[in-house]
Design a protein around this motif. Structure first.
Motif, PDB file in Angstrom:
ATOM      1  N   ARG A  81     -53.925 -87.672 -20.547  1.00 63.50           N
ATOM      2  CA  ARG A  81     -54.723 -87.067 -19.480  1.00 63.50           C
ATOM      3  C   ARG A  81     -55.508 -85.852 -19.973  1.00 63.50           C
ATOM      4  O   ARG A  81     -55.843 -84.964 -19.200  1.00 63.50           O
ATOM      5  N   GLY A  82     -55.752 -85.799 -21.283  1.00 62.01           N
ATOM      6  CA  GLY A  82     -56.569 -84.710 -21.820  1.00 62.01           C
ATOM      7  C   GLY A  82     -55.832 -83.706 -22.666  1.00 62.01           C
ATOM      8  O   GLY A  82     -56.385 -82.670 -23.018  1.00 62.01           O
ATOM      9  N   GLY A  83     -54.569 -83.990 -23.000  1.00 54.97           N
ATOM     10  CA  GLY A  83     -53.876 -83.154 -23.974  1.00 54.97           C
ATOM     11  C   GLY A  83     -52.914 -82.142 -23.404  1.00 54.97           C
ATOM     12  O   GLY A  83     -52.280 -81.413 -24.132  1.00 54.97           O
ATOM     13  N   GLY A  84     -52.741 -82.051 -22.069  1.00 55.88           N
ATOM     14  CA  GLY A  84     -51.777 -81.104 -21.528  1.00 55.88           C
ATOM     15  C   GLY A  84     -52.366 -79.730 -21.337  1.00 55.88           C
ATOM     16  O   GLY A  84     -53.540 -79.571 -21.000  1.00 55.88           O
ATOM     17  N   ASP A  85     -51.547 -78.693 -21.561  1.00 52.88           N
ATOM     18  CA  ASP A  85     -51.996 -77.320 -21.345  1.00 52.88           C
ATOM     19  C   ASP A  85     -52.972 -76.898 -22.442  1.00 52.88           C
ATOM     20  O   ASP A  85     -53.184 -77.637 -23.408  1.00 52.88           O
ATOM     21  N   PRO A  86     -53.604 -75.711 -22.314  1.00 60.31           N
ATOM     22  CA  PRO A  86     -54.625 -75.299 -23.296  1.00 60.31           C
ATOM     23  C   PRO A  86     -54.147 -75.281 -24.743  1.00 60.31           C
ATOM     24  O   PRO A  86     -54.904 -75.646 -25.643  1.00 60.31           O
ATOM     25  N   ALA A  88     -51.729 -77.143 -26.132  1.00 55.50           N
ATOM     26  CA  ALA A  88     -51.598 -78.532 -26.587  1.00 55.50           C
ATOM     27  C   ALA A  88     -52.972 -79.137 -26.853  1.00 55.50           C
ATOM     28  O   ALA A  88     -53.179 -79.836 -27.857  1.00 55.50           O
ATOM     29  N   ARG A  89     -53.910 -78.880 -25.953  1.00 60.75           N
ATOM     30  CA  ARG A  89     -55.262 -79.414 -26.127  1.00 60.75           C
ATOM     31  C   ARG A  89     -55.907 -78.867 -27.393  1.00 60.75           C
ATOM     32  O   ARG A  89     -56.563 -79.599 -28.148  1.00 60.75           O
ATOM     33  N   LEU A  90     -55.708 -77.569 -27.667  1.00 58.89           N
ATOM     34  CA  LEU A  90     -56.274 -76.986 -28.882  1.00 58.89           C
ATOM     35  C   LEU A  90     -55.661 -77.632 -30.123  1.00 58.89           C
ATOM     36  O   LEU A  90     -56.358 -77.877 -31.117  1.00 58.89           O
ATOM     37  N   ALA A  91     -54.365 -77.902 -30.090  1.00 60.10           N
ATOM     38  CA  ALA A  91     -53.722 -78.574 -31.220  1.00 60.10           C
ATOM     39  C   ALA A  91     -54.319 -79.959 -31.444  1.00 60.10           C
ATOM     40  O   ALA A  91     -54.599 -80.361 -32.585  1.00 60.10           O
ATOM     41  N   TRP A  92     -54.536 -80.701 -30.347  1.00 64.24           N
ATOM     42  CA  TRP A  92     -55.174 -82.015 -30.473  1.00 64.24           C
ATOM     43  C   TRP A  92     -56.587 -81.886 -31.036  1.00 64.24           C
ATOM     44  O   TRP A  92     -57.014 -82.691 -31.867  1.00 64.24           O
ATOM     45  N   LEU A  95     -56.545 -81.383 -34.821  1.00 63.75           N
ATOM     46  CA  LEU A  95     -56.252 -82.638 -35.523  1.00 63.75           C
ATOM     47  C   LEU A  95     -57.454 -83.575 -35.484  1.00 63.75           C
ATOM     48  O   LEU A  95     -57.811 -84.185 -36.510  1.00 63.75           O
ATOM     49  N   LEU A  96     -58.084 -83.688 -34.330  1.00 67.25           N
ATOM     50  CA  LEU A  96     -59.226 -84.597 -34.185  1.00 67.25           C
ATOM     51  C   LEU A  96     -60.401 -84.149 -35.049  1.00 67.25           C
ATOM     52  O   LEU A  96     -61.071 -84.979 -35.691  1.00 67.25           O
ATOM     53  N   ALA A  97     -60.677 -82.848 -35.079  1.00 66.44           N
ATOM     54  CA  ALA A  97     -61.812 -82.341 -35.850  1.00 66.44           C
ATOM     55  C   ALA A  97     -61.588 -82.451 -37.351  1.00 66.44           C
ATOM     56  O   ALA A  97     -62.542 -82.314 -38.126  1.00 66.44           O
ATOM     57  N   THR A  98     -60.349 -82.702 -37.764  1.00 65.95           N
ATOM     58  CA  THR A  98     -60.046 -82.840 -39.193  1.00 65.95           C
ATOM     59  C   THR A  98     -60.328 -84.253 -39.705  1.00 65.95           C
ATOM     60  O   THR A  98     -60.540 -84.452 -40.901  1.00 65.95           O
ATOM     61  N   LEU A  99     -60.377 -85.223 -38.809  1.00 65.63           N
ATOM     62  CA  LEU A  99     -60.517 -86.617 -39.227  1.00 65.63           C
ATOM     63  C   LEU A  99     -61.797 -86.896 -40.026  1.00 65.63           C
ATOM     64  O   LEU A  99     -61.738 -87.588 -41.054  1.00 65.63           O
ATOM     65  N   LEU A 151     -64.356 -82.516 -25.839  1.00 66.81           N
ATOM     66  CA  LEU A 151     -64.247 -83.547 -26.866  1.00 66.81           C
ATOM     67  C   LEU A 151     -65.530 -83.671 -27.682  1.00 66.81           C
ATOM     68  O   LEU A 151     -65.491 -83.726 -28.919  1.00 66.81           O
ATOM     69  N   LYS A 152     -66.681 -83.709 -27.022  1.00 70.32           N
ATOM     70  CA  LYS A 152     -67.953 -83.870 -27.733  1.00 70.32           C
ATOM     71  C   LYS A 152     -68.181 -82.721 -28.704  1.00 70.32           C
ATOM     72  O   LYS A 152     -68.604 -82.938 -29.852  1.00 70.32           O
ATOM     73  N   GLU A 153     -67.890 -81.505 -28.276  1.00 73.77           N
ATOM     74  CA  GLU A 153     -68.089 -80.333 -29.131  1.00 73.77           C
ATOM     75  C   GLU A 153     -67.157 -80.375 -30.341  1.00 73.77           C
ATOM     76  O   GLU A 153     -67.557 -80.037 -31.461  1.00 73.77           O
ATOM     77  N   VAL A 154     -65.919 -80.802 -30.122  1.00 70.43           N
ATOM     78  CA  VAL A 154     -64.953 -80.899 -31.220  1.00 70.43           C
ATOM     79  C   VAL A 154     -65.412 -81.912 -32.262  1.00 70.43           C
ATOM     80  O   VAL A 154     -65.318 -81.680 -33.476  1.00 70.43           O
ATOM     81  N   LEU A 155     -65.929 -83.050 -31.799  1.00 69.80           N
ATOM     82  CA  LEU A 155     -66.411 -84.082 -32.724  1.00 69.80           C
ATOM     83  C   LEU A 155     -67.601 -83.579 -33.533  1.00 69.80           C
ATOM     84  O   LEU A 155     -67.729 -83.885 -34.730  1.00 69.80           O
TER      85      LEU A 155
END
Length: 270
Positions: A81-86, A88-92, A95-99, A151-155
């Motif tokens: 549902r979007g990664g949980g609290d702020p 948790a979302r930052l941790a996700w 990880l995503l931006a490292t791919l 999400l778009k900004e992280v990518l």
């Protein structure tokens, strides 16, 4: 290695890893401008360990919260549902931006290592991406923190990070540039960039360890110990004072430095 080489390389790595001026460019240039022999994989691993330790220690409280929240999001299924609290979302997001850099780095590792280390290319990259950083800092419009990214900004930031495989680009420089263009504050852009450095440095160090296993050269334990400590100390101080300084001076002094160094390289090596 003599002790002067140990000290210089350690401090250069510690300072330039997090400043937007390209650590890879400086570590490539040092042996070009001196008669020092290659420092070897073991010393490279030690320097990465020092830098990694510094950034982990500096953000230890944030990392503790992020890790706990991330694990909690896995257990509760909040990641769907979007990664949980702020946190948790930052941790996700980290990880995503490292791919992107992982995929591109593994795919083109040999080409980057062998074909993109010329001083001329470094000079062009320093100038070009330096000007882009200057423009992003000059036109910055937003006030987002690292906790307000989507999400778009992280990518986009993750994709920009992959450009740092080109020597002279600067991993911190290009990620801060992208973040500023996306409306982040200077401090938020720098902090997110530093958090992104943790998995990247860890992965780079892991790759070097695999090569180190096959390296027949003996290990100079005193030099490795001093190198790790100096790189870690200089990196920690660099992170702290950089975050303090950019509130007042912005990115322009680093842009000027990049342009001057890049022009000098083109003058000497072209």
């Amino acid at each position: 290695m003599d002790w002067l080489q140990v000290v210089v390389l350690s401090i250069v790595q510690g300072l330039t890893e997090f400043l937007p001026i390209s650590s890879s460019a400086h570590l490539i240039l040092v042996p070009v401008l001196t008669d020092w022999e290659d420092q070897g994989l073991a010393f490279d691993v030690a320097l990465h360990l020092g830098s990694l330790t510094a950034v982990v220690l500096y953000f230890r409280h944030e990392l503790a919260r992020m890790s706990a929240s991330w694990v909690g999001s896995l257990r509760s299924g909040a990641w769907r549902r979007g990664g949980g609290d702020p946190d948790a979302r930052l941790a996700w997001w980290v990880l995503l931006a490292t791919l992107p850099v992982c995929v591109i780095g593994f795919t083109f590792r040999d080409q980057v290592a062998l074909g993109m280390r010329s001083p001329v290319l470094i000079g062009v990259s320093l100038i070009g991406f330096g000007l882009l950083l200057g423009y992003a800092d000059w036109r910055r419009r937003g006030g987002k923190s690292e906790y307000q990214l989507g999400l778009k900004e992280v990518l986009i930031i993750g994709g920009a990070q992959a450009l740092a495989l080109i020597p002279g680009t600067s991993r911190s420089g290009i990620t801060i540039t992208a973040a500023l263009l996306l409306g982040m504050t200077r401090e938020g852009a720098a902090r997110f960039s530093f958090l992104l450095s943790i998995p990247v440095i860890a992965l780079a160090g892991g790759l070097e360890v695999t090569g180190l296993i096959r390296d027949p050269r003996p290990i100079d334990l005193p030099a490795l110990t001093v190198g790790t400590l100096l790189a870690g100390l200089s990196a920690y101080l660099c992170i702290h004072y950089f975050l303090v300084a950019i509130k007042r001076i912005g990115m322009q002094p680093f842009v000027v430095y990049r342009i001057v160094l890049g022009l000098w390289l083109l003058w000497v090596f072209w």
